[in-house]
Scaffold this motif. Structure first.
Motif, PDB file in Angstrom:
ATOM      1  N   PHE A  94     -28.640  39.088  52.658  1.00 59.75           N
ATOM      2  CA  PHE A  94     -29.532  39.230  54.370  1.00 59.75           C
ATOM      3  C   PHE A  94     -30.144  38.211  54.770  1.00 59.75           C
ATOM      4  N   LEU A  95     -31.967  38.318  53.943  1.00 58.63           N
ATOM      5  CA  LEU A  95     -32.766  37.109  54.079  1.00 58.63           C
ATOM      6  C   LEU A  95     -32.202  35.754  53.833  1.00 58.63           C
ATOM      7  N   THR A  96     -31.376  35.277  53.234  1.00 56.88           N
ATOM      8  CA  THR A  96     -31.273  33.988  52.488  1.00 56.88           C
ATOM      9  C   THR A  96     -30.382  33.849  53.947  1.00 56.88           C
ATOM     10  N   ASN A  97     -29.321  34.464  54.363  1.00 59.83           N
ATOM     11  CA  ASN A  97     -29.128  33.887  56.090  1.00 59.83           C
ATOM     12  C   ASN A  97     -29.492  33.763  56.790  1.00 59.83           C
ATOM     13  N   HIS A  98     -30.632  34.789  56.838  1.00 61.51           N
ATOM     14  CA  HIS A  98     -31.537  34.746  58.286  1.00 61.51           C
ATOM     15  C   HIS A  98     -33.024  34.002  57.230  1.00 61.51           C
ATOM     16  N   PRO A  99     -33.081  33.452  57.380  1.00 62.80           N
ATOM     17  CA  PRO A  99     -34.102  32.915  56.873  1.00 62.80           C
ATOM     18  C   PRO A  99     -35.408  32.724  57.619  1.00 62.80           C
ATOM     19  N   ALA A 100     -35.128  33.077  58.839  1.00 62.54           N
ATOM     20  CA  ALA A 100     -36.323  33.181  59.872  1.00 62.54           C
ATOM     21  C   ALA A 100     -36.936  34.142  59.451  1.00 62.54           C
ATOM     22  N   LEU A 101     -36.372  35.182  59.798  1.00 61.46           N
ATOM     23  CA  LEU A 101     -36.621  36.604  59.299  1.00 61.46           C
ATOM     24  C   LEU A 101     -37.972  37.560  58.247  1.00 61.46           C
ATOM     25  N   PHE A 102     -37.448  36.260  57.537  1.00 62.59           N
ATOM     26  CA  PHE A 102     -38.236  36.426  55.896  1.00 62.59           C
ATOM     27  C   PHE A 102     -39.335  35.516  56.324  1.00 62.59           C
ATOM     28  N   VAL A 103     -39.686  34.625  56.814  1.00 62.20           N
ATOM     29  CA  VAL A 103     -40.601  33.496  56.950  1.00 62.20           C
ATOM     30  C   VAL A 103     -41.769  33.876  58.250  1.00 62.20           C
ATOM     31  N   ALA A 104     -41.110  35.285  58.912  1.00 68.27           N
ATOM     32  CA  ALA A 104     -41.656  36.047  59.872  1.00 68.27           C
ATOM     33  C   ALA A 104     -42.671  37.040  59.088  1.00 68.27           C
ATOM     34  N   THR A 105     -41.695  37.274  58.715  1.00 63.08           N
ATOM     35  CA  THR A 105     -42.178  39.012  57.750  1.00 63.08           C
ATOM     36  C   THR A 105     -43.180  37.944  57.101  1.00 63.08           C
ATOM     37  N   PRO A 137     -41.681  44.647  64.620  1.00 63.08           N
ATOM     38  CA  PRO A 137     -41.802  44.053  65.907  1.00 63.08           C
ATOM     39  C   PRO A 137     -42.000  43.108  66.539  1.00 63.08           C
ATOM     40  N   CYS A 138     -43.293  42.530  65.150  1.00 67.34           N
ATOM     41  CA  CYS A 138     -43.993  41.587  65.004  1.00 67.34           C
ATOM     42  C   CYS A 138     -42.752  39.982  64.842  1.00 67.34           C
ATOM     43  N   SER A 139     -42.555  40.780  64.243  1.00 70.35           N
ATOM     44  CA  SER A 139     -41.607  39.227  63.041  1.00 70.35           C
ATOM     45  C   SER A 139     -39.901  38.829  64.418  1.00 70.35           C
ATOM     46  N   ALA A 140     -39.587  39.894  65.070  1.00 71.40           N
ATOM     47  CA  ALA A 140     -38.762  39.790  66.045  1.00 71.40           C
ATOM     48  C   ALA A 140     -39.417  39.193  67.275  1.00 71.40           C
ATOM     49  N   LEU A 141     -40.747  39.211  67.681  1.00 69.07           N
ATOM     50  CA  LEU A 141     -41.245  37.770  68.508  1.00 69.07           C
ATOM     51  C   LEU A 141     -41.416  36.357  67.987  1.00 69.07           C
ATOM     52  N   LEU A 142     -41.955  36.610  66.974  1.00 67.44           N
ATOM     53  CA  LEU A 142     -41.986  35.412  66.137  1.00 67.44           C
ATOM     54  C   LEU A 142     -40.452  34.513  65.861  1.00 67.44           C
ATOM     55  N   TRP A 143     -39.190  35.542  65.612  1.00 66.35           N
ATOM     56  CA  TRP A 143     -37.724  35.097  65.696  1.00 66.35           C
ATOM     57  C   TRP A 143     -37.778  34.917  66.740  1.00 66.35           C
ATOM     58  N   ARG A 202     -37.454  43.801  40.870  1.00 67.17           N
ATOM     59  CA  ARG A 202     -38.651  45.019  40.613  1.00 67.17           C
ATOM     60  C   ARG A 202     -39.173  44.731  41.892  1.00 67.17           C
ATOM     61  N   THR A 203     -40.109  43.870  42.902  1.00 67.48           N
ATOM     62  CA  THR A 203     -40.195  44.039  44.363  1.00 67.48           C
ATOM     63  C   THR A 203     -39.406  44.701  45.121  1.00 67.48           C
ATOM     64  N   GLY A 204     -38.478  44.009  45.923  1.00 65.73           N
ATOM     65  CA  GLY A 204     -37.822  43.410  46.044  1.00 65.73           C
ATOM     66  C   GLY A 204     -37.793  44.954  47.641  1.00 65.73           C
ATOM     67  N   TRP A 205     -38.018  46.054  47.029  1.00 63.42           N
ATOM     68  CA  TRP A 205     -37.961  47.391  48.583  1.00 63.42           C
ATOM     69  C   TRP A 205     -39.248  47.149  48.836  1.00 63.42           C
ATOM     70  N   ILE A 206     -40.267  46.532  47.863  1.00 66.00           N
ATOM     71  CA  ILE A 206     -41.294  46.725  49.042  1.00 66.00           C
ATOM     72  C   ILE A 206     -41.466  46.192  49.967  1.00 66.00           C
ATOM     73  N   PHE A 207     -40.662  44.381  49.883  1.00 68.21           N
ATOM     74  CA  PHE A 207     -40.495  43.655  50.751  1.00 68.21           C
ATOM     75  C   PHE A 207     -40.289  44.415  51.688  1.00 68.21           C
ATOM     76  N   PHE A 208     -38.898  45.486  51.275  1.00 70.06           N
ATOM     77  CA  PHE A 208     -37.925  45.770  53.190  1.00 70.06           C
ATOM     78  C   PHE A 208     -38.848  46.919  53.763  1.00 70.06           C
ATOM     79  N   LEU A 209     -39.576  47.540  52.544  1.00 67.89           N
ATOM     80  CA  LEU A 209     -40.712  48.400  53.841  1.00 67.89           C
ATOM     81  C   LEU A 209     -41.636  47.538  54.471  1.00 67.89           C
ATOM     82  N   PHE A 210     -42.229  46.457  54.099  1.00 66.17           N
ATOM     83  CA  PHE A 210     -42.766  45.706  55.093  1.00 66.17           C
ATOM     84  C   PHE A 210     -42.015  44.507  56.097  1.00 66.17           C
ATOM     85  N   THR A 211     -40.596  44.499  55.742  1.00 64.66           N
ATOM     86  CA  THR A 211     -40.085  43.829  57.066  1.00 64.66           C
ATOM     87  C   THR A 211     -39.570  44.896  58.233  1.00 64.66           C
TER      88      THR A 211
END
Length: 325
Positions: free
Chosen positions: A49-60, A138-144, A124-133
């Motif tokens: 999902f993040l690869t298809n929405h790179p703006a969300l990944f970059v913002a996070t 709220p802030c990522s939405a503004l950047l998006w 191994r660490t993707g679940w941590i990135f999921f929590l931070f996402t």
């Protein structure tokens, strides 16, 4: 002092995590994510999902890195105030002393590890990135929203990022296939050449009609063979004249002339049409489907603007890796 140490190491750890995840994201194999996702792995589906929405990944990642840098800076300032109160020199020297440490452990090493093993470490660490996402949503939405506004203003599309990621991933996939013996060197070169000409217009390899040596119905075979030998031609277009316009109507193969008995040109192969806006890959597909060796390139208005041969298209594929990026 313990609080300052915890704040510092936590900041370095977060910096390493987000910096490494950024590199791993651009190196992860999307094919593997798709297969794992189809197998029921929710983490692979999230990464896909993040690869298809790179703006969300970059913002996070941007928010996480800034938070980590703020924590490290704050810990250095608090340490300086506790150990060297009122010392302006310490406030200037200590950040310079710690900069190499932060660069190595917060940037360089994690990027290297994620570069070498992106699939393993992201799983191994993707679940941590999921929590931070979720936490930074709220802030990522503004950047998006800001990013979308800039894309509308500048006329750019996120598809450009997706295609770039897909192409890089496919090239890496081919390299891995070569390392494991799935593809030999020649096969890998052809596949990479296909990527190299994927977005090139057919007009970039075709020959303008004014520069093509042509023949007409009734031309002498001996004259054509002599010119073909001198110019090293294997196919020659046949044209007819309407007023001042030269219209390609077909082509002849030199090998057919050698095997024939006639003295004049009487028959010819049909000449398919390829639009000037088509890509080289589309042109190869059309010529292969028709079984012909040559086609005329036509403009939007239907006028012939050039001639392209299968040999020219194949050469473009084989030489694509030599072209500048």
């Amino acid at each position: 002092m313990m609080t300052v140490a915890i704040l510092f190491f936590l900041g370095v750890l977060l910096s390493a995590f987000f910096s490494g995840s950024e590199t791993g994201f651009y190196r992860v194999t999307r094919v593997r994510l798709v297969l794992d996702g189809l197998g029921g792995n929710w983490l692979s589906r999230f990464l896909l999902f993040l690869t298809n929405h790179p703006a969300l990944f970059v913002a996070t990642t941007l928010i996480g890195n800034n938070l980590a840098n703020y924590m490290v800076s704050l810990s250095i300032v608090l340490f300086t105030q506790d150990v060297f109160p009122g010392s302006g020199t310490a406030e200037m020297v200590l950040p310079l002393v710690m900069a190499p440490v932060l660069f190595v452990y917060g940037e360089l090493l994690p990027k290297y590890f994620f570069y070498r093993a992106p699939n393993f470490l992201l799983q191994r660490t993707g679940w941590i990135f999921f929590l931070f996402t979720v936490l930074f949503a709220p802030c990522s939405a503004l950047l998006w929203i800001l990013g979308r506004a800039l894309q509308q203003l500048l006329g750019e599309s996120p598809e450009t990022v997706r295609l770039a990621l897909a192409r890089t991933e496919l090239e890496d996939f081919l390299e891995e296939g070569g390392e494991f013996g799935i593809l030999n060197k020649a096969q890998r070169r052809v596949a990479q050449g296909v990527f190299g000409v994927a977005n090139r217009r057919v007009t970039s390899v075709s020959t303008p009609l004014s520069r093509v040596w042509t023949a007409k119905i009734g031309s002498k075979v001996n004259n054509i063979l002599r010119v073909a030998k001198r110019k090293q031609l294997s196919v020659i277009p046949i044209v007819e004249t309407e007023g001042k316009r030269t219209i390609p109507i077909g082509y002849i193969r030199i090998c057919d002339l050698y095997m024939g008995n006639g003295e004049d040109i009487c028959n010819y192969h049909p000449l398919p049409e390829i639009k000037a806006s088509d890509t080289c890959i589309s042109a190869i597909t059309q010529l292969h489907a028709s079984g012909e060796l040559m086609a005329k390139v036509v403009s939007r208005s239907g006028l012939a603007v050039g001639i392209v041969t299968m040999q020219q298209l194949q050469r473009a594929v084989l030489d694509a890796k030599k072209q500048p990026a």
